[in-house]
Design a protein around this motif. Structure first.
Motif, PDB file in Angstrom:
ATOM      1  N   ILE A  54       0.872  -1.297  -0.051  1.00 33.66           N
ATOM      2  CA  ILE A  54      -0.085  -0.031   0.105  1.00 33.66           C
ATOM      3  C   ILE A  54       0.973   1.167   0.149  1.00 33.66           C
ATOM      4  CG2 ILE A  54      -1.737   1.425   1.020  1.00 33.66           C
ATOM      5  CD1 ILE A  54      -2.409  -1.411   2.547  1.00 33.66           C
ATOM      6  N   GLN A  55       0.713   2.020  -0.990  1.00 36.67           N
ATOM      7  CA  GLN A  55       1.603   3.189  -1.169  1.00 36.67           C
ATOM      8  C   GLN A  55       0.566   4.436  -1.246  1.00 36.67           C
ATOM      9  OE1 GLN A  55       3.915   3.547  -4.507  1.00 36.67           O
ATOM     10  NE2 GLN A  55       5.236   5.148  -3.678  1.00 36.67           N
ATOM     11  N   SER A  56       0.698   5.549  -0.312  1.00 38.78           N
ATOM     12  CA  SER A  56       0.128   6.658  -0.487  1.00 38.78           C
ATOM     13  C   SER A  56       0.886   8.143   0.083  1.00 38.78           C
ATOM     14  CB  SER A  56      -1.360   6.749   0.241  1.00 38.78           C
ATOM     15  OG  SER A  56      -1.122   6.576   1.674  1.00 38.78           O
ATOM     16  N   TRP A  57       0.179   9.025  -0.112  1.00 35.33           N
ATOM     17  CA  TRP A  57       0.947  10.179   0.660  1.00 35.33           C
ATOM     18  C   TRP A  57      -0.099  10.849   1.722  1.00 35.33           C
ATOM     19  CZ3 TRP A  57       1.551   8.410  -4.097  1.00 35.33           C
ATOM     20  CH2 TRP A  57       2.974   8.302  -4.524  1.00 35.33           C
ATOM     21  N   LEU A  58       0.524  10.900   2.937  1.00 33.79           N
ATOM     22  CA  LEU A  58      -0.037  11.098   4.060  1.00 33.79           C
ATOM     23  C   LEU A  58      -0.207  12.643   4.450  1.00 33.79           C
ATOM     24  CD1 LEU A  58       0.552   8.140   6.467  1.00 33.79           C
ATOM     25  CD2 LEU A  58      -1.273   8.255   4.670  1.00 33.79           C
ATOM     26  N   LYS A  59      -1.376  13.091   4.877  1.00 29.18           N
ATOM     27  CA  LYS A  59      -1.650  14.581   5.364  1.00 29.18           C
ATOM     28  C   LYS A  59      -2.220  14.401   6.694  1.00 29.18           C
ATOM     29  CE  LYS A  59      -1.957  17.985   2.486  1.00 29.18           C
ATOM     30  NZ  LYS A  59      -2.579  18.660   1.475  1.00 29.18           N
ATOM     31  N   GLU A  60      -2.438  15.409   7.416  1.00 28.90           N
ATOM     32  CA  GLU A  60      -3.102  15.586   8.837  1.00 28.90           C
ATOM     33  C   GLU A  60      -4.012  16.577   8.929  1.00 28.90           C
ATOM     34  OE1 GLU A  60      -1.977  15.001  13.540  1.00 28.90           O
ATOM     35  OE2 GLU A  60      -0.287  15.259  11.950  1.00 28.90           O
ATOM     36  N   THR A  61      -5.072  16.693   9.369  1.00 28.06           N
ATOM     37  CA  THR A  61      -5.958  17.579   9.605  1.00 28.06           C
ATOM     38  C   THR A  61      -5.765  18.405  10.890  1.00 28.06           C
ATOM     39  OG1 THR A  61      -7.649  16.387  10.942  1.00 28.06           O
ATOM     40  CG2 THR A  61      -7.913  16.254   8.625  1.00 28.06           C
ATOM     41  N   GLU A  79       5.164  10.486   1.876  1.00 25.16           N
ATOM     42  CA  GLU A  79       5.086   9.187   1.145  1.00 25.16           C
ATOM     43  C   GLU A  79       5.072   8.172   2.280  1.00 25.16           C
ATOM     44  OE1 GLU A  79       6.914   6.621  -2.548  1.00 25.16           O
ATOM     45  OE2 GLU A  79       8.271   7.890  -1.373  1.00 25.16           O
ATOM     46  N   ALA A  80       4.113   7.241   2.164  1.00 23.01           N
ATOM     47  CA  ALA A  80       3.900   6.238   3.002  1.00 23.01           C
ATOM     48  C   ALA A  80       3.837   4.829   2.354  1.00 23.01           C
ATOM     49  CB  ALA A  80       2.942   6.426   3.968  1.00 23.01           C
ATOM     50  N   ILE A  81       4.646   3.837   2.741  1.00 21.89           N
ATOM     51  CA  ILE A  81       4.660   2.312   1.936  1.00 21.89           C
ATOM     52  C   ILE A  81       4.465   1.412   2.949  1.00 21.89           C
ATOM     53  CG2 ILE A  81       5.867   0.891   0.482  1.00 21.89           C
ATOM     54  CD1 ILE A  81       7.514   3.272  -0.842  1.00 21.89           C
ATOM     55  N   THR A  82       3.596   0.792   2.781  1.00 18.36           N
ATOM     56  CA  THR A  82       3.294  -0.476   4.020  1.00 18.36           C
ATOM     57  C   THR A  82       3.221  -1.852   3.069  1.00 18.36           C
ATOM     58  OG1 THR A  82       2.115   0.892   5.237  1.00 18.36           O
ATOM     59  CG2 THR A  82       1.709  -1.435   5.553  1.00 18.36           C
ATOM     60  N   ASP A  83       3.982  -2.850   3.578  1.00 19.77           N
ATOM     61  CA  ASP A  83       3.954  -4.003   2.823  1.00 19.77           C
ATOM     62  C   ASP A  83       3.145  -5.228   3.866  1.00 19.77           C
ATOM     63  OD1 ASP A  83       5.252  -3.672   0.566  1.00 19.77           O
ATOM     64  OD2 ASP A  83       7.169  -3.612   1.801  1.00 19.77           O
ATOM     65  N   TYR A  84       2.119  -5.706   3.352  1.00 21.17           N
ATOM     66  CA  TYR A  84       1.611  -6.824   4.388  1.00 21.17           C
ATOM     67  C   TYR A  84       1.505  -8.420   3.789  1.00 21.17           C
ATOM     68  CZ  TYR A  84      -2.438  -6.564   1.200  1.00 21.17           C
ATOM     69  OH  TYR A  84      -3.497  -6.883   0.072  1.00 21.17           O
TER      70      TYR A  84
END
Length: 308
Positions: A186-193, A209-214
């Motif tokens: 899973i790859q996405s670009w994370l932001k915070e409210t 950028e955030a990358i998670t393998d599962y």
């Protein structure tokens, strides 16, 4: 888990105020063999009594005739070593198995009940000048392997080269439902409210950028047990990515989980592997999966697909 209890016993030290002054100044004078931080720690932990009442404010004004007691056992932590659960310690680092429910470092709401605070108290048992330094953190409700530095040299070396030094950050998670894809990335670009809720931006490059393998290890009709490895270590990364694919971490009400079979967040950091910045030695620290996690999958009808 972090139960405080009162113990009735004689104070370790007792003084009588001879003239008006501030509480901190009085203690620094009477405890001249202790560091300022050590004296402040006594106040913070509620170990100072004025006329029988616990006082924690440094600037409390004392009056002539008041009795000051220092009572190390008034509010001590029950079984502090079991709370810390130290996995490894040397001259540079301490590694613990942090329990769920314990903050890594202080927040606006909680200053004292943190892994940082407990470990600071631990290292100062030998020398009140000792310090620790946070180099990474786990969410309050995530348990598992947490490392701190014992000197500033190690802290800077780890923080400045974290991505290059850390070769594996392994997590186990219990999530809702069965995943169609039994392994993936899973790859996405994370932001915070403004309310501190992390989310994946719909635009590539918009955020961190955030990358998670599962990989699915086991499953039932209701839940899946995942082995997760982080290529990046962003705030709430796993929790957000599991939400993104429609399989929330159980107990994660913040991000929309509907179930809580473990009565806690279903996330545990079981492995941390890194290269020591000075010796180049590869160091690996692991814990067992929490029994409450694996017990969900010993029921009849579970599908063990670890080798699938």
């Amino acid at each position: 888990m972090f139960e405080r209890h009162e113990i009735v016993s004689k104070p370790d030290l007792e003084f009588v105020v001879s003239e008006p002054c501030r509480l901190l100044d009085f203690l620094l004078l009477k405890l001249s063999n202790k560091s300022r931080n050590h004296v402040k720690s006594l106040l913070t932990h509620g170990e100072v009594l004025v006329n029988g009442a616990v006082i924690t404010q440094y600037d409390t004004v004392l009056h002539k005739g008041q009795k000051i007691q220092i009572h190390r056992s008034v509010t001590e932590w029950k079984k502090p070593k079991s709370v810390l659960d130290i996995l490894y310690e040397d001259n540079d680092i301490i590694v613990i198995n942090k329990p769920a429910g314990l903050l890594s470092i202080a927040s606006d709401q909680e200053k004292e009940l943190t892994a940082y605070h407990l470990l600071t108290d631990y290292v100062r048992m030998n020398d009140p000048r000792n310090r620790i330094f946070a180099v990474h953190r786990l969410d309050r409700d995530t348990s598992g392997v947490l490392m701190v530095a014992k000197n500033e040299r190690m802290k800077l070396a780890l923080q400045d080269n974290w991505a290059d030094l850390v070769s594996e950050r392994g997590y186990v998670a219990v999530v809702e439902g069965q995943l169609k894809e039994k392994s993936g990335r899973i790859q996405s670009w994370l932001k915070e409210t403004k309310t501190f809720l992390v989310y994946s931006s719909p635009r590539v490059g918009d955020g961190l950028e955030a990358i998670t393998d599962y990989q699915v290890l086991n499953e039932t009709a209701e839940y899946s047990l995942l082995n997760i490895n982080l290529e990046t270590g962003r705030k709430n990364q796993i929790r957000v990515h599991m939400k993104d694919i429609g399989h929330n971490v159980v107990g994660d009400k913040k991000y929309g989980a509907k179930t809580n079979p473990l009565k806690r967040l279903g996330l545990h950091a079981y492995k941390l592997e890194f290269k020591h910045p000075f010796s180049d030695k590869v160091m690996c620290f692991e814990t067992q999966f929490p029994k409450s996690f694996t017990s969900l999958f010993v029921k009849s009808g579970s599908n063990n697909i670890q080798n699938g």
